[in-house]
Design an enzyme around this catalytic site. Structure first.
Site, PDB file in Angstrom:
ATOM      1  N   TRP A 150       9.434  -2.036  -9.304  1.00 20.18           N
ATOM      2  CA  TRP A 150       9.706  -3.346  -8.948  1.00 20.18           C
ATOM      3  C   TRP A 150       8.658  -4.294  -8.108  1.00 20.18           C
ATOM      4  O   TRP A 150       8.670  -5.435  -8.298  1.00 20.18           O
ATOM      5  CB  TRP A 150      11.170  -3.560  -8.580  1.00 20.18           C
ATOM      6  CG  TRP A 150      11.694  -4.704  -8.175  1.00 20.18           C
ATOM      7  CD1 TRP A 150      12.520  -5.612  -9.115  1.00 20.18           C
ATOM      8  CD2 TRP A 150      11.870  -5.619  -7.040  1.00 20.18           C
ATOM      9  NE1 TRP A 150      12.749  -6.726  -8.664  1.00 20.18           N
ATOM     10  CE2 TRP A 150      12.324  -6.823  -7.309  1.00 20.18           C
ATOM     11  CE3 TRP A 150      11.070  -5.322  -5.913  1.00 20.18           C
ATOM     12  CZ2 TRP A 150      12.498  -7.534  -6.393  1.00 20.18           C
ATOM     13  CZ3 TRP A 150      11.092  -6.437  -4.727  1.00 20.18           C
ATOM     14  CH2 TRP A 150      11.540  -7.364  -5.032  1.00 20.18           C
ATOM     15  N   HIS A 151       8.293  -3.690  -7.236  1.00 24.74           N
ATOM     16  CA  HIS A 151       7.563  -4.288  -6.132  1.00 24.74           C
ATOM     17  C   HIS A 151       6.090  -4.777  -6.846  1.00 24.74           C
ATOM     18  O   HIS A 151       5.496  -5.702  -6.528  1.00 24.74           O
ATOM     19  CB  HIS A 151       7.233  -3.463  -4.952  1.00 24.74           C
ATOM     20  CG  HIS A 151       8.247  -3.334  -4.096  1.00 24.74           C
ATOM     21  ND1 HIS A 151       9.298  -2.621  -4.147  1.00 24.74           N
ATOM     22  CD2 HIS A 151       8.670  -4.091  -2.847  1.00 24.74           C
ATOM     23  CE1 HIS A 151      10.403  -2.760  -3.125  1.00 24.74           C
ATOM     24  NE2 HIS A 151       9.841  -3.890  -2.362  1.00 24.74           N
ATOM     25  N   GLY A 152       5.803  -4.258  -7.816  1.00 24.89           N
ATOM     26  CA  GLY A 152       4.450  -4.443  -8.317  1.00 24.89           C
ATOM     27  C   GLY A 152       3.811  -3.551  -9.399  1.00 24.89           C
ATOM     28  O   GLY A 152       4.359  -2.366  -9.294  1.00 24.89           O
TER      29      GLY A 152
END
Lengths: 343, 425
Positions: free
Chosen positions: B273-275
């Site tokens: 989700w963060h990247g």
């Protein structure tokens, strides 16, 4: 809460607000606990003395007749404040004129620019050195703040100094300060003594300025400079006389004056900030016959798509290495096209 | 964002109006797939293509790679999750769908939390748009104080750490273990102060406007184990994964093997989700590895209600050791989060282990003093939401402390051009 109590509380809170800020500011300045890594770059005003300069002072320098000689005048903007001296205008000028196809052959550059010099200082130092160096070209890097400070002219060859026409001006110490009346009797002593006020004022103005906004009437450089370029400003009138004298003396000494107007590099995109002084300076130099004038602002930097590449720090107006090279190139082109480096 | 929100607005209505469970499920699947497709297209398409190409190259093939030169919409990871949760909550019958399109758009695009959270739930935020809000001086001041504290964390702590962190991580190949540990320590505080600072500003501004957002951070670095850390760090995301992924998968009320699988899934997804970078995935997996032993021992819910040193000023030795150990584990994981690549992260950690510490990086001493003060203030305030939370915001003591924070922010803040780290997600 009753209105008188409410008013009292507001006064107490305001006092607390100022007192805590002042205390914290004084603590910070006394111990500097967290100031090592500030984003603001301090511009170092280091003076580098050239060999020719030292030679003249020591009496060992003998001017050669067949060498093309350039004298450079100006303040830290010209001397290379904040950058390596070898990357500054004078060094670049010599490199450009002595290399490449269109070389000028042997040339000598005497850099007499010094941090803090104003128009009068530039003229005084020109007078002091002109007979020893006999320049073919005198390059003056003119900046907005050259109009500030005392306009005192030395008599040539004399240690006595006086104004050349009896006028004197110094906008750094405006007369208003001595006339604290009304509310200013309270505000002005605070303004002068409060470290918090100075810090807030400086930082707020600096942040606003790089975004093209200024708060007038706070004793800022912007305000002082804008006030200085009016038709009745003593300093600007004196500056114009001095610059005219500089033109006259260089011409009568068989030299030629090249003036390069250096803009504030960190606010190039905000033309309106100094539009009034810009126009006044430009109008004056264009009317001064017998000189070569380059307006760095309009000719080199303002409409340049890379005009955010030329400052050392967004919080300081000094030109960086790239800007020095561009300025030197413009001046060198003018020298080559007009005089072909002929002595 | 408008497309994503519009899909969920209409899908939720259809779910609510459908009678058959099967129909509801199909409609919900459409919503989830559509939202994740939009997110995947903007955020993970290039990552997927490049990873596949690297894999094929390793197998000796010469693939023709095609990647898109597109801008990542700001806050896409946040508003997509917020929008999806609305449809799921309607499907589960937790909420009724709103009839007003503009209200729903306002909920998804609510400006204080749009770009970096907290990820709100419709159940909490949506009704607040329909309710009449009355100005409350107390709420306004509470919001202002929280936003002020958030600003302090961002510009004084995070932004003063940033130059050191950038310098250390950029030159890690030539630095000693002492400096590298310092770099990780500073990054741990940078990301915490940056992200929780933003959350405080968002929550504070919303509160000033009469909205209550959910708490996103509860002093995570005072956690006694990694499970407690995850109950205190980025709470809105952790609970989102818990409610919409972990529990539907069976949570921990299944066999040990499945519980481990579920844990791995949510931590890996959290990393992703963060990247779109393997460093984030490894960061997630590492956290799962720290968490799974607690799960297997059944001690992952040991600290759910209390704070460390609940009834005393200082922690016991046991508590202190537990807090330091948890923080150290976080620091290891943060190396992967911050490094440019996995090989950089491995080199960074291996140099910590193999080089002799010299402690010659003196430039960071001032910021270390600042961090010590910051940690002390947070420690004293650990039973409150934030250090500037007071019963009476207009008492002289409250005002004096707020003024102190204001001037400290102004004088010691680094007002450069550093963006919030979580804006990129």
């Amino acid at each position: 809460m009753k209105p008188p109590m409410k008013a009292l509380k507001i006064i107490i809170v305001l006092t607390m607000f100022l007192a805590i800020g002042e205390g914290l500011m004084r603590f910070d300045q006394a111990y500097k606990p967290f100031t090592d890594e500030k984003a603001v770059v301090a511009i170092e005003a280091k003076i580098v003395e050239s060999e020719i300069y030292r030679g003249i002072l020591q009496g060992t320098y003998k001017p050669k007749e067949d060498v093309f000689k350039i004298m450079v005048l100006g303040d830290s903007f010209v001397h290379g404040g904040g950058i390596n001296y070898q990357e500054a205008l004078a060094s670049n000028l010599k490199n450009i004129l002595t290399t490449g196809v269109d070389t000028c052959g042997e040339i000598e550059v005497l850099d007499l620019s010094r941090p803090g010099h104003n128009t009068a200082d530039n003229f005084n130092i020109y007078r002091a050195f002109k007979d020893f160096f006999k320049p073919n070209i005198v390059v003056l890097g003119y900046v907005l703040r050259d109009v500030l400070g005392p306009m005192i002219i030395f008599d040539t060859g004399s240690t006595n100094f006086k104004l050349n026409d009896g006028r004197v001006g110094n906008l750094n110490t405006p007369e208003k300060i001595n006339k604290d009346i009304g509310i200013y009797r309270i505000i002005n002593p605070i303004r002068r003594n409060s470290r918090l006020f100075k810090f807030v004022n400086t930082n707020v103005q600096r942040l606003l300025k790089i975004n093209g906004i200024v708060i007038p009437y706070f004793g800022s450089l912007h305000h002082i400079v804008n006030s200085a370029y009016t038709e009745d400003s003593k300093n600007w009138l004196a500056s114009k006389d001095i610059l005219t004298s500089l033109r006259n003396e260089t011409n009568s000494d068989s030299g030629h004056l090249v003036v390069y107007y250096i803009p504030e590099m960190n606010v190039l995109e905000h033309a309106s900030l100094y539009s009034k002084p810009d126009k006044e300076i430009d109008r004056f130099f264009r009317s001064l016959k017998g000189i070569s004038y380059i307006n760095g602002y309009t000719d080199d930097f303002r409409d340049n798509p890379e005009n955010d590449q030329y400052y050392i720090s967004k919080f300081d107006a000094h030109p960086n290495e790239l800007a020095h090279r561009m300025i030197a190139q413009s001046i060198a082109d003018t020298i080559r096209s007009s005089w072909k480096c002929e002595t | 964002m408008i497309l994503s929100a519009s899909i969920d607005f209409f899908v939720a209505k259809q779910i609510y109006n459908s009678v058959q469970l099967k129909t509801k499920r199909i409609i919900l699947a459409i919503s989830v797939i559509a939202n994740l497709s939009i997110l995947g297209f903007f955020k993970y398409f290039n990552f997927f293509i490049e990873s596949t190409a690297t894999f094929l190259l390793a197998l000796g093939f010469q693939p023709n790679t095609y990647t898109l030169n597109i801008l990542l919409p700001v806050g896409i990871s946040f508003y997509t999750f917020q929008s999806i949760s609305y449809s799921i909550d309607v499907y589960r019958g937790h909420i009724h769908p709103t009839k007003h399109y503009l209200t729903f758009i306002a909920y998804v695009s609510f400006f204080p939390q749009l770009v970096a959270g907290p990820i709100e739930r419709a159940k909490n935020l949506l009704p607040q748009f329909s309710r009449k809000r009355i100005f409350s001086k107390h709420e306004f001041m509470a919001g202002f104080y929280q936003a002020l504290w958030g600003l302090f964390k961002k510009v004084v702590i995070a932004d003063n750490c940033a130059p050191h962190v950038d310098a250390i991580f950029a030159n890690h190949g030539s630095l000693d273990s002492g400096t590298l540990i310092l770099g990780t320590l500073l990054f741990s505080f940078q990301i915490y102060a940056d992200f929780s600072g933003y959350s405080d500003i968002a929550i504070g501004i919303a509160r000033m406007l009469g909205f209550n957002l959910i708490t996103n951070f509860k002093y995570p670095y005072f956690s006694r184990d990694i499970a407690e850390f995850w109950r205190r760090w980025h709470i809105s995301l952790s609970t989102w994964f818990r409610d919409y992924v972990y529990i539907p998968l069976g949570g921990s009320k299944v066999s040990k093997t499945l519980a481990v699988r579920n844990t791995l899934v949510i931590f890996t997804l959290s990393g992703l989700w963060h990247g779109a970078n393997f460093t984030f995935i490894i960061w997630g997996i590492l956290n799962a590895c720290f968490f799974i032993p607690l799960l297997l021992r059944g001690s992952n819910r040991r600290y759910t209600t209390t704070v460390v040193a609940e009834d005393s000023i200082l922690p016991s030795i046991k508590e202190l050791v537990a807090v330091v150990k948890t923080f150290a584990l976080c620091m290891v994981a943060w190396v992967f989060f911050r490094a440019e690549s996995i090989s950089d992260a491995i080199q960074y950690i291996s140099r910590i282990v193999t080089t002799i510490p010299t402690f010659e990086y003196h430039a960071a001493f001032p910021i270390l003093i600042l961090i010590s003060l910051f940690v002390s203030v947070e420690w004293i305030s650990r039973r409150k939401l934030h250090p500037l939370q007071f019963v009476d915001y207009l008492s002289y003591r409250s005002i004096a402390l707020a003024i102190l924070v204001f001037w400290a922010t102004f004088i010691w803040g680094n007002f450069g051009i550093t963006e919030f780290i979580y804006f990129q997600f």
